[in-house]
Design a protein around this motif. Structure first.
Motif, PDB file in Angstrom:
ATOM      1  N   GLU A  15    -119.541 -43.184  34.641  1.00 48.37           N
ATOM      2  CA  GLU A  15    -120.659 -43.645  33.817  1.00 48.37           C
ATOM      3  C   GLU A  15    -120.177 -44.043  32.425  1.00 48.37           C
ATOM      4  OE1 GLU A  15    -120.735 -40.653  35.525  1.00 48.37           O
ATOM      5  OE2 GLU A  15    -121.977 -41.383  37.172  1.00 48.37           O
ATOM      6  N   GLN A  16    -119.265 -43.260  31.850  1.00 51.66           N
ATOM      7  CA  GLN A  16    -118.720 -43.607  30.536  1.00 51.66           C
ATOM      8  C   GLN A  16    -117.923 -44.909  30.610  1.00 51.66           C
ATOM      9  OE1 GLN A  16    -116.726 -39.795  29.866  1.00 51.66           O
ATOM     10  NE2 GLN A  16    -117.841 -39.632  27.918  1.00 51.66           N
ATOM     11  N   ALA A  19    -120.242 -47.732  30.667  1.00 52.74           N
ATOM     12  CA  ALA A  19    -120.953 -47.910  29.399  1.00 52.74           C
ATOM     13  C   ALA A  19    -120.046 -48.478  28.309  1.00 52.74           C
ATOM     14  CB  ALA A  19    -121.540 -46.571  28.940  1.00 52.74           C
TER      15      ALA A  19
END
Length: 96
Positions: A15-16, A19
């Protein structure tokens, strides 16, 4: 002045990565287009990056790198080393 910036990346979740990378890559490429970054490499096993920078000072390099998305959130930190020509080679030229 040339500065070698050796970056260490903290482990990122999927997810990081999703992002940050869409923002990190264009911001890094903008430094290249601005003439502040001459070359860049990925460290083995995705541990981080190495940048060869062309800046006025180590402080400028530090500010530019800390302004990148991963730098702002302290996920990518750098060891900064000013570098230059290998001056002792001049002794070999005088020996001839």
């Amino acid at each position: 002045m040339k500065v070698m910036a050796i970056g260490t990346l903290k482990p990122l979740t999927l997810e990081q990565q999703q992002a940050y990378m869409p923002k990190e890559v264009p911001a890094t490429l903008q430094l290249y287009l601005d003439g502040k970054m001459e070359q860049f490499w990925l460290r083995d096993a995705m541990k981080g990056v190495i940048f060869l920078m062309n800046v006025d000072s180590v402080d400028e390099a530090d500010k530019l790198l800390k302004a990148l998305p991963l730098g702002r959130d302290n996920l990518l930190t750098f060891d900064l080393m000013p570098i230059g020509p290998l001056a002792p080679l001049g002794m070999l030229m005088n020996a001839v």
